[in-house]
Design an enzyme around this catalytic site. Structure first.
Site, PDB file in Angstrom:
ATOM      1  N   GLN A 111      68.728   9.801  80.568  1.00  5.26           N
ATOM      2  CA  GLN A 111      67.760   9.138  81.450  1.00  5.26           C
ATOM      3  C   GLN A 111      66.368   9.158  80.829  1.00  5.26           C
ATOM      4  O   GLN A 111      65.638   8.158  80.891  1.00  5.26           O
ATOM      5  CB  GLN A 111      67.718   9.800  82.827  1.00  5.26           C
ATOM      6  CG  GLN A 111      66.671   9.180  83.747  1.00  5.26           C
ATOM      7  CD  GLN A 111      66.889   9.469  85.208  1.00  5.26           C
ATOM      8  OE1 GLN A 111      67.944   9.155  85.763  1.00  5.26           O
ATOM      9  NE2 GLN A 111      65.915  10.078  85.858  1.00  5.26           N
ATOM     10  N   GLU A 112      65.996  10.275  80.201  1.00  7.64           N
ATOM     11  CA  GLU A 112      64.686  10.347  79.563  1.00  7.64           C
ATOM     12  C   GLU A 112      64.566   9.280  78.475  1.00  7.64           C
ATOM     13  O   GLU A 112      63.532   8.616  78.344  1.00  7.64           O
ATOM     14  CB  GLU A 112      64.464  11.730  78.961  1.00  7.64           C
ATOM     15  CG  GLU A 112      63.108  11.877  78.284  1.00  7.64           C
ATOM     16  CD  GLU A 112      62.854  13.268  77.737  1.00  7.64           C
ATOM     17  OE1 GLU A 112      61.825  13.451  77.057  1.00  7.64           O
ATOM     18  OE2 GLU A 112      63.677  14.166  77.982  1.00  7.64           O
TER      19      GLU A 112
END
Length: 378
Positions: free
Chosen positions: A242-243
């Site tokens: 997600q980052e």
């Protein structure tokens, strides 16, 4: 040229709210924030009131429980606005999810509502002076002292570092175990022994408060451990896709915006008595950048779809991060060239965007590390 199909009318209405908010509350002040080295703290609370912070957090903690597309909209519109100092994405989509996924119910109730409202600003402290992409090399220690951990060490390049009220700290609870001895601790900035160092003077992203953090015999309550002791490295790996998607969202939106600025400029700017846009080199360069960015947009949106389905894996996210940030830097460099000498002047947004873009290939894991991740999967 290829319509996006990810967003419905509710998403687009939210996008309009975010865009208007940034135009009114951020764009006019961002130049001053660059001089200050950080954004106005009140912007966090104003954004919280509009539901721009932590939109994916559950309703039971004061959130709206929206899907990740709402976070994607905030990220894209920040990039479109050129306001690179705004650290909402890390706060909303990295810090808050760690607490939600791995924190006790007590920690969730204590911190998530304040992150949603903007009453608290969140940061995550991974990088150290001697440990960047290699998280296994972390030297910060958190030694078990019975009812608390004793935290010692230092961190650097910490986004939201000056304004942060709560920080997730990556530390070794068992230094002898290497990666298996890594844990995540929630540490409040007002803790005794926790000091914020200088706000770092960077090449770009000058309105982003990026800081050094120091921990000297900081007592961290046992209940502030996220998940299980020694499980920190595993949790970091789980959250990194997600980052890296966040980085890709910024990269493609920033590239699209740079192309838009450049098209407008070369139609007005004249050389040898005619608009720069009339030269074949200009048209071909912009055609190439448009095609590349269109390909990046399609790749990104497919990865966003996979993430919404819970299927975005580590190698794909790594490939996305590497490819889109390389693209972003290419676009910025070519667009600056088309601006000529004015493109190198700080007053022009393309100069700021060029300087801001370079770090994208470094943080969230360097692009060399991304290639290694992809290579290992082959």
């Amino acid at each position: 040229m290829i319509p996006r199909t990810l967003f419905d009318s509710d998403h687009e209405a939210f996008r309009d709210v975010v865009k208007k908010f940034l135009e009114q509350e951020a764009v006019p002040y961002h130049e001053q924030w660059e001089k200050d080295g950080q954004i106005d703290r009140n912007l966090w609370k104003k954004a919280g009131e509009l539901g721009m912070l932590c939109p994916t957090m559950p309703e039971e903690y004061g959130g709206t429980g929206c899907d990740f597309r709402y976070s994607a909209i905030v990220i894209e519109e920040i990039a479109n606005s050129g306001c690179s100092g705004i650290g909402f994405p890390l706060h909303s989509d990295i810090v808050a999810p760690y607490i939600l996924h791995y924190g006790s119910e007590e920690l969730k109730q204590k911190y998530i509502p304040k992150l949603i409202s903007g009453e608290m600003v969140g940061a995550i402290a991974m990088t150290e002076p001697g440990a960047g992409s290699d998280l296994q090399g972390v030297k910060t220690t958190a030694i078990d002292k019975g009812d608390h951990y004793l935290l010692n060490g230092s961190k650097t390049f910490i986004t939201n570092g000056q304004l942060a009220d709560v920080v997730i700290v990556v530390a070794k609870t068992d230094p002898a175990e290497g990666a298996k001895g890594t844990s995540l601790l929630v540490v409040e900035a007002n803790s005794d022994g926790f000091e914020k160092g200088q706000n770092l003077d960077k090449v770009g992203m000058k309105a982003q408060d990026t800081s050094e953090l120091f921990f000297q015999d900081v007592k961290v309550p046992k209940e502030n451990l996220l998940g299980g002791e020694g499980q920190g490295f595993f949790y970091l790996m789980q959250e990194l896709p997600q980052e890296r998607l966040l980085v890709g969202l910024t990269a493609v939106a920033a590239a699209e915006t740079a192309i838009k600025w450049t098209k407008e400029y070369v139609k007005e700017r004249k050389a040898f008595g005619k608009p720069v846009m009339t030269f074949q080199n200009t048209r071909f360069k912009l055609a190439e950048l448009t095609a590349d960015t269109l390909a990046g947009r399609c790749f990104l949106d497919r990865c966003l779809e996979l993430h919404l389905e819970g299927k975005l894996d580590v190698p794909t996210a790594a490939a996305l991060k590497q490819w889109t940030t390389d693209l972003q830097c290419k676009v910025m460099d070519e667009c600056m060239q088309l601006f000529g000498g004015y493109g190198y002047m700080w007053e022009y947004p393309i100069a700021r965007a060029w300087a801001d873009s370079r770090v994208q290939k470094i943080y969230a894991g360097t692009n060399e590390i991304m290639k290694e991740i992809v290579a290992r999967s082959l």
